[in-house]
Design a protein around this motif. Structure first.
Motif, PDB file in Angstrom:
ATOM      1  N   SER A 197       0.539  19.125  -5.988  1.00  0.00           N
ATOM      2  CA  SER A 197      -0.171  17.632  -6.242  1.00  0.00           C
ATOM      3  C   SER A 197       0.262  16.784  -4.974  1.00  0.00           C
ATOM      4  O   SER A 197       1.674  16.877  -4.602  1.00  0.00           O
ATOM      5  CB  SER A 197       1.045  17.329  -7.465  1.00  0.00           C
ATOM      6  N   VAL A 198      -0.733  16.233  -4.609  1.00  0.00           N
ATOM      7  CA  VAL A 198      -0.591  15.469  -3.441  1.00  0.00           C
ATOM      8  C   VAL A 198      -1.302  14.012  -3.579  1.00  0.00           C
ATOM      9  O   VAL A 198      -2.294  14.004  -4.393  1.00  0.00           O
ATOM     10  CB  VAL A 198      -1.272  15.871  -2.166  1.00  0.00           C
ATOM     11  N   ALA A 199      -0.458  13.002  -3.313  1.00  0.00           N
ATOM     12  CA  ALA A 199      -0.875  11.533  -3.625  1.00  0.00           C
ATOM     13  C   ALA A 199      -1.892  11.201  -2.349  1.00  0.00           C
ATOM     14  O   ALA A 199      -1.579  11.339  -1.173  1.00  0.00           O
ATOM     15  CB  ALA A 199       0.400  10.689  -3.584  1.00  0.00           C
ATOM     16  N   HIS A 200      -3.022  10.737  -3.033  1.00  0.00           N
ATOM     17  CA  HIS A 200      -3.979  10.167  -1.992  1.00  0.00           C
ATOM     18  C   HIS A 200      -4.125   8.725  -2.008  1.00  0.00           C
ATOM     19  O   HIS A 200      -4.030   8.359  -3.256  1.00  0.00           O
ATOM     20  CB  HIS A 200      -5.383  10.745  -2.051  1.00  0.00           C
ATOM     21  N   GLY A 201      -4.416   8.051  -1.116  1.00  0.00           N
ATOM     22  CA  GLY A 201      -4.459   6.574  -1.314  1.00  0.00           C
ATOM     23  C   GLY A 201      -4.847   5.991   0.261  1.00  0.00           C
ATOM     24  O   GLY A 201      -5.112   6.794   1.010  1.00  0.00           O
ATOM     25  N   THR A 202      -5.146   4.726  -0.098  1.00  0.00           N
ATOM     26  CA  THR A 202      -5.439   3.794   1.220  1.00  0.00           C
ATOM     27  C   THR A 202      -4.442   2.844   1.688  1.00  0.00           C
ATOM     28  O   THR A 202      -3.907   2.254   0.772  1.00  0.00           O
ATOM     29  CB  THR A 202      -6.774   3.105   0.943  1.00  0.00           C
ATOM     30  N   VAL A 203      -3.975   2.938   2.960  1.00  0.00           N
ATOM     31  CA  VAL A 203      -2.969   2.269   3.569  1.00  0.00           C
ATOM     32  C   VAL A 203      -3.824   1.520   4.601  1.00  0.00           C
ATOM     33  O   VAL A 203      -3.962   2.040   5.510  1.00  0.00           O
ATOM     34  CB  VAL A 203      -1.597   2.867   3.924  1.00  0.00           C
ATOM     35  N   GLY A 204      -3.926   0.101   4.655  1.00  0.00           N
ATOM     36  CA  GLY A 204      -4.698  -0.740   5.233  1.00  0.00           C
ATOM     37  C   GLY A 204      -5.893   0.139   5.031  1.00  0.00           C
ATOM     38  O   GLY A 204      -6.361  -0.120   3.982  1.00  0.00           O
TER      39      GLY A 204
ATOM     40  N   SER B 280      -2.029   7.016  12.648  1.00  0.00           N
ATOM     41  CA  SER B 280      -2.819   6.588  13.731  1.00  0.00           C
ATOM     42  C   SER B 280      -2.939   5.123  13.339  1.00  0.00           C
ATOM     43  O   SER B 280      -3.465   4.657  12.374  1.00  0.00           O
ATOM     44  CB  SER B 280      -4.354   7.288  13.240  1.00  0.00           C
ATOM     45  N   LEU B 281      -2.565   4.294  14.420  1.00  0.00           N
ATOM     46  CA  LEU B 281      -2.723   3.179  14.332  1.00  0.00           C
ATOM     47  C   LEU B 281      -4.150   2.619  14.136  1.00  0.00           C
ATOM     48  O   LEU B 281      -4.587   1.647  13.545  1.00  0.00           O
ATOM     49  CB  LEU B 281      -2.140   2.193  15.444  1.00  0.00           C
ATOM     50  N   SER B 282      -5.213   3.041  15.079  1.00  0.00           N
ATOM     51  CA  SER B 282      -6.441   2.681  14.682  1.00  0.00           C
ATOM     52  C   SER B 282      -7.125   2.829  13.460  1.00  0.00           C
ATOM     53  O   SER B 282      -8.073   2.263  13.057  1.00  0.00           O
ATOM     54  CB  SER B 282      -7.201   3.253  15.910  1.00  0.00           C
ATOM     55  N   ALA B 283      -6.522   3.840  12.732  1.00  0.00           N
ATOM     56  CA  ALA B 283      -7.202   4.263  11.572  1.00  0.00           C
ATOM     57  C   ALA B 283      -6.777   3.092  10.433  1.00  0.00           C
ATOM     58  O   ALA B 283      -7.509   2.903   9.413  1.00  0.00           O
ATOM     59  CB  ALA B 283      -6.632   5.326  10.943  1.00  0.00           C
ATOM     60  N   LEU B 284      -5.861   2.220  10.570  1.00  0.00           N
ATOM     61  CA  LEU B 284      -5.479   1.310   9.723  1.00  0.00           C
ATOM     62  C   LEU B 284      -6.262   0.125   9.657  1.00  0.00           C
ATOM     63  O   LEU B 284      -6.158  -0.724   8.821  1.00  0.00           O
ATOM     64  CB  LEU B 284      -3.825   0.813  10.078  1.00  0.00           C
ATOM     65  N   GLY B 285      -7.012  -0.075  10.547  1.00  0.00           N
ATOM     66  CA  GLY B 285      -7.935  -1.270  10.831  1.00  0.00           C
ATOM     67  C   GLY B 285      -7.173  -2.386  11.557  1.00  0.00           C
ATOM     68  O   GLY B 285      -6.536  -1.924  12.400  1.00  0.00           O
ATOM     69  N   TRP B 286      -7.393  -3.552  11.416  1.00  0.00           N
ATOM     70  CA  TRP B 286      -6.977  -4.907  12.211  1.00  0.00           C
ATOM     71  C   TRP B 286      -5.606  -5.337  11.765  1.00  0.00           C
ATOM     72  O   TRP B 286      -5.581  -5.696  10.658  1.00  0.00           O
ATOM     73  CB  TRP B 286      -7.842  -6.112  12.378  1.00  0.00           C
ATOM     74  N   VAL B 287      -4.476  -4.904  12.487  1.00  0.00           N
ATOM     75  CA  VAL B 287      -3.238  -4.903  12.173  1.00  0.00           C
ATOM     76  C   VAL B 287      -2.479  -6.164  12.803  1.00  0.00           C
ATOM     77  O   VAL B 287      -2.565  -6.200  14.179  1.00  0.00           O
ATOM     78  CB  VAL B 287      -2.173  -3.776  12.443  1.00  0.00           C
ATOM     79  N   ALA B 288      -2.097  -7.200  12.070  1.00  0.00           N
ATOM     80  CA  ALA B 288      -1.301  -8.469  12.561  1.00  0.00           C
ATOM     81  C   ALA B 288      -0.083  -7.826  13.183  1.00  0.00           C
ATOM     82  O   ALA B 288       0.994  -7.482  12.207  1.00  0.00           O
ATOM     83  CB  ALA B 288      -1.409  -9.519  11.664  1.00  0.00           C
ATOM     84  N   GLY B 289      -0.005  -7.805  14.504  1.00  0.00           N
ATOM     85  CA  GLY B 289       1.356  -7.130  14.964  1.00  0.00           C
ATOM     86  C   GLY B 289       1.504  -5.985  15.558  1.00  0.00           C
ATOM     87  O   GLY B 289       2.248  -5.472  15.907  1.00  0.00           O
ATOM     88  N   ASP B 290       0.309  -5.026  15.340  1.00  0.00           N
ATOM     89  CA  ASP B 290      -0.146  -3.750  15.826  1.00  0.00           C
ATOM     90  C   ASP B 290       1.027  -2.868  15.394  1.00  0.00           C
ATOM     91  O   ASP B 290       1.190  -2.881  14.391  1.00  0.00           O
ATOM     92  CB  ASP B 290       0.060  -3.764  17.332  1.00  0.00           C
ATOM     93  N   ALA B 291       1.308  -2.033  16.275  1.00  0.00           N
ATOM     94  CA  ALA B 291       2.362  -0.941  15.862  1.00  0.00           C
ATOM     95  C   ALA B 291       3.654  -1.469  15.455  1.00  0.00           C
ATOM     96  O   ALA B 291       4.106  -0.964  14.496  1.00  0.00           O
ATOM     97  CB  ALA B 291       2.566   0.143  17.187  1.00  0.00           C
ATOM     98  N   GLN B 292       3.944  -2.639  15.997  1.00  0.00           N
ATOM     99  CA  GLN B 292       5.292  -3.125  15.445  1.00  0.00           C
ATOM    100  C   GLN B 292       5.503  -3.484  14.208  1.00  0.00           C
ATOM    101  O   GLN B 292       6.361  -3.346  13.427  1.00  0.00           O
ATOM    102  CB  GLN B 292       5.640  -4.354  16.302  1.00  0.00           C
TER     103      GLN B 292
ATOM    104  N   ASP C 270       0.768  -0.949   0.131  1.00  0.00           N
ATOM    105  CA  ASP C 270      -0.126  -0.091   0.066  1.00  0.00           C
ATOM    106  C   ASP C 270       0.902   1.355  -0.158  1.00  0.00           C
ATOM    107  O   ASP C 270       0.424   2.277  -0.721  1.00  0.00           O
ATOM    108  CB  ASP C 270      -0.843   0.090   1.293  1.00  0.00           C
ATOM    109  N   LEU C 271       2.064   1.142   0.891  1.00  0.00           N
ATOM    110  CA  LEU C 271       2.756   2.507   0.737  1.00  0.00           C
ATOM    111  C   LEU C 271       3.549   2.673  -0.498  1.00  0.00           C
ATOM    112  O   LEU C 271       3.497   3.930  -0.872  1.00  0.00           O
ATOM    113  CB  LEU C 271       3.859   2.285   1.910  1.00  0.00           C
ATOM    114  N   ARG C 272       3.994   1.461  -1.012  1.00  0.00           N
ATOM    115  CA  ARG C 272       4.557   1.744  -2.460  1.00  0.00           C
ATOM    116  C   ARG C 272       3.578   2.244  -3.550  1.00  0.00           C
ATOM    117  O   ARG C 272       3.853   3.214  -4.441  1.00  0.00           O
ATOM    118  CB  ARG C 272       5.009   0.280  -3.033  1.00  0.00           C
TER     119      ARG C 272
END
Length: 268
Positions: free
Chosen positions: A237-244, A39-51, A22-24
């Motif tokens: 010019s700003v890149a918009h997208g979804t990460v998680g 924001s970690l919570s904005a990413l949805g359910w992350v396997a491994g959380d912040a790490q 997603d970042l790429r």
């Protein structure tokens, strides 16, 4: 956001690999200088959380680049000015006397979120010595970005923000908005707007001893950060997208700072 709500925001678990992809796709490239607000919570359910998020950011930027995050410690601001909640009238000096010295390797962040708090604990991450407005960095230019962080005018010319600017860095807003975009503070310092000045005090370690240091700074104002950020996005010019599951933006930091400097001079 609770665990159930995080699960409901994604169809599949968010992983290190999916975050890198997603970042790429958003435009984050290896070898660059990247200043991240998240924001970690904005990413949805992350396997491994912040790490997992930290690992993904590192993998995306790679060791050839530099990853930077704010690791501020507002617990060292003046307790007499705290309002959420205020402390009893006879507490401020007792707090000033009692709180431990700021130590870059061990003092936790406060109010910065889970990702920068996790990031600062990695053994190869460098953190600046500012007792209130520190930044942490990892990668090729990490030490150069955080070294000699001036106490006075903490987010001005002697700050890691200015060093990101000098390296033509980018800002990643990962599920957050411009209200927390620290690069706009650099524009406040550069703008010809004559903000009020304040005296700050915090405890630090010097020669193995706890000492209270005083320094001057400007009184920053984030009240119009959303407005100036939106104005920049309408013209640049700003890149918009979804990460998680997080709506995210990738911005050119020098262009943002230059625009905001002019905007503050015209509108404040």
């Amino acid at each position: 956001m609770g665990e159930q709500a995080a699960l409901e925001r994604v169809e599949d678990p968010v992983t290190v690999d999916s975050l890198v992809a997603d970042l790429r796709a958003l435009g984050v490239e290896p070898g660059g200088t990247l200043l991240v607000h998240s924001s970690l919570s904005a990413l949805g359910w992350v396997a491994g959380d912040a790490q997992a998020v930290v690992d993904a950011l590192r993998a995306t930027v790679t060791e050839a680049g530099t990853l930077v995050m704010p690791t501020h410690t507002p617990q060292y601001t003046d307790p007499a000015g705290w309002s959420n909640p205020p402390v009893p009238a006879d507490w401020p000096e007792r707090i000033r006397e009692a709180r431990p010295a700021y130590r870059p390797a061990s003092t936790p962040t406060r109010g910065m979120g889970a990702v920068p708090e996790c990031f600062r604990t990695y053994p190869d991450v460098h953190r600046s010595a500012h007792p209130i407005y520190s930044f942490a960095a990892w990668g090729a230019d990490a030490d150069a970005i955080v070294a000699d962080h001036r106490f006075a005018n903490a987010m001005g010319e002697g700050s890691p923000l200015a060093r990101v600017y000098d390296r033509d860095g980018d800002v990643l807003l990962l599920g957050v908005g411009h209200a927390v975009n620290t690069s706009l503070h650099l524009a406040e310092y550069r703008a010809d707007i004559d903000p009020p000045r304040i005296t700050c005090e915090a405890p630090v370690m010097r020669d193995g001893e706890r000492v209270r240091v005083s320094f001057e700074d400007i009184e920053t104002d984030t009240g119009d950060f959303r407005t100036v950020g939106g104005a920049f996005e309408s013209r640049a010019s700003v890149a918009h997208g979804t990460v998680g599951a997080a709506g995210s933006r990738l911005l050119d930091q020098p262009a943002l700072v230059d625009f905001a400097t002019d905007w503050f001079e015209a509108n404040r």
